[in-house]
Design an enzyme around this catalytic site. Sequence first.
Site, PDB file in Angstrom:
ATOM      1  N   HIS A 277       0.949  -1.214  -0.002  1.00 10.46           N
ATOM      2  CA  HIS A 277       0.040   0.008   0.034  1.00 10.46           C
ATOM      3  C   HIS A 277       0.859   1.053  -0.093  1.00 10.46           C
ATOM      4  O   HIS A 277       1.755   1.483   0.912  1.00 10.46           O
ATOM      5  CB  HIS A 277      -1.106   0.115   1.126  1.00 10.46           C
ATOM      6  CG  HIS A 277      -1.803   1.242   1.155  1.00 10.46           C
ATOM      7  ND1 HIS A 277      -3.159   1.044   0.763  1.00 10.46           N
ATOM      8  CD2 HIS A 277      -1.687   2.660   1.790  1.00 10.46           C
ATOM      9  CE1 HIS A 277      -3.654   2.272   0.878  1.00 10.46           C
ATOM     10  NE2 HIS A 277      -2.769   3.247   1.540  1.00 10.46           N
ATOM     11  N   CYS A 278       0.805   1.872  -1.219  1.00 14.10           N
ATOM     12  CA  CYS A 278       1.634   3.314  -1.298  1.00 14.10           C
ATOM     13  C   CYS A 278       0.980   4.600  -0.685  1.00 14.10           C
ATOM     14  O   CYS A 278      -0.045   4.916  -1.506  1.00 14.10           O
ATOM     15  CB  CYS A 278       2.191   3.332  -2.637  1.00 14.10           C
ATOM     16  SG  CYS A 278       3.181   4.842  -2.863  1.00 14.10           S
ATOM     17  N   PRO A 279       1.318   5.150   0.206  1.00 13.91           N
ATOM     18  CA  PRO A 279       0.660   6.322   0.769  1.00 13.91           C
ATOM     19  C   PRO A 279       0.824   7.404  -0.119  1.00 13.91           C
ATOM     20  O   PRO A 279      -0.017   8.284  -0.423  1.00 13.91           O
ATOM     21  CB  PRO A 279       1.548   6.742   2.149  1.00 13.91           C
ATOM     22  CG  PRO A 279       2.527   5.865   2.202  1.00 13.91           C
ATOM     23  CD  PRO A 279       2.507   4.732   1.256  1.00 13.91           C
TER      24      PRO A 279
ATOM     25  N   ASN B  82      -1.925   7.307  -2.400  1.00 17.03           N
ATOM     26  CA  ASN B  82      -3.108   6.984  -1.633  1.00 17.03           C
ATOM     27  C   ASN B  82      -4.052   5.558  -2.162  1.00 17.03           C
ATOM     28  O   ASN B  82      -5.021   5.703  -2.529  1.00 17.03           O
ATOM     29  CB  ASN B  82      -3.934   8.045  -1.625  1.00 17.03           C
ATOM     30  CG  ASN B  82      -5.171   7.843  -0.377  1.00 17.03           C
ATOM     31  OD1 ASN B  82      -4.944   7.198   0.762  1.00 17.03           O
ATOM     32  ND2 ASN B  82      -6.357   8.529  -0.723  1.00 17.03           N
ATOM     33  N   ASN B  83      -3.205   4.710  -2.412  1.00 22.43           N
ATOM     34  CA  ASN B  83      -3.774   3.507  -3.266  1.00 22.43           C
ATOM     35  C   ASN B  83      -2.768   2.167  -3.099  1.00 22.43           C
ATOM     36  O   ASN B  83      -1.722   2.227  -2.806  1.00 22.43           O
ATOM     37  CB  ASN B  83      -3.982   3.526  -4.615  1.00 22.43           C
ATOM     38  CG  ASN B  83      -4.958   2.759  -5.242  1.00 22.43           C
ATOM     39  OD1 ASN B  83      -5.626   1.841  -4.726  1.00 22.43           O
ATOM     40  ND2 ASN B  83      -5.197   2.836  -6.418  1.00 22.43           N
TER      41      ASN B  83
END
Length: 228
Positions: A119-121, A124-125
């Site tokens: 999950h890549c902040p 945001n996805n």
Amino acid sequence: MSKRIHFVVDPQGWCCMGLIIFIWLYNTIFIPKVILLPHYEEGNISVVAVLCYYFCSLFCIGSLLRASVADPGKLPENPKIPTTERDYWELCNKCNLMRPKRSHHCSRCGHCVRRMDHHCPWINNCVGEDNHWLFLQLCFYTQILSSYTLILDFCHYYYFLPLKKENWDVFVFRHELALLRVSAFMGLIILGGISRLFYTQLMGIFTENPVFLWMVEGNRIISSTVIL
């Protein structure tokens, strides 16, 4: 590949993505204003250099938005499992739904994602089966834009001819050095981080192979298992 729009409600992700957009806006506004357009007006560079920067900036923000709203591979609540593939599905102990192996449950998104990488902040996805190529595309364009920005910062002081600063904006004239130092600092941070991430992603793709576990009894192999 799925074309559904995916939107994650996560304040931390919004803050991280907002920071990325701020850095993009900063360089898109100040680099042309401080370096490209003044040098173009005085004939030190061609229009190609200006257009290339704007194209790189456009591709970068476009890939960021696409990666942030693309469905990473969210599993439906009632998936149709082919009879021949039932052995490759398992029950998620968090959302109590069936999922194929190599899927993972994302606590921030609240659902399982096929072939989830992480999950890549910053977008945001999640990065999963359906948007992994968009994430790699974002890393690639970000590397190009950051490198181009650093090259322009260097050339402005050590290669290009001096500008006639009488026609410059007063704010830019007074804070030129500070503006370009901030740009160079952000460019170095982004380039270093993205280059490392891009390298690990490519190595993960090129070295991805099934792992075989063998159960041996004496000199005789009694079973084998493939970890997908």
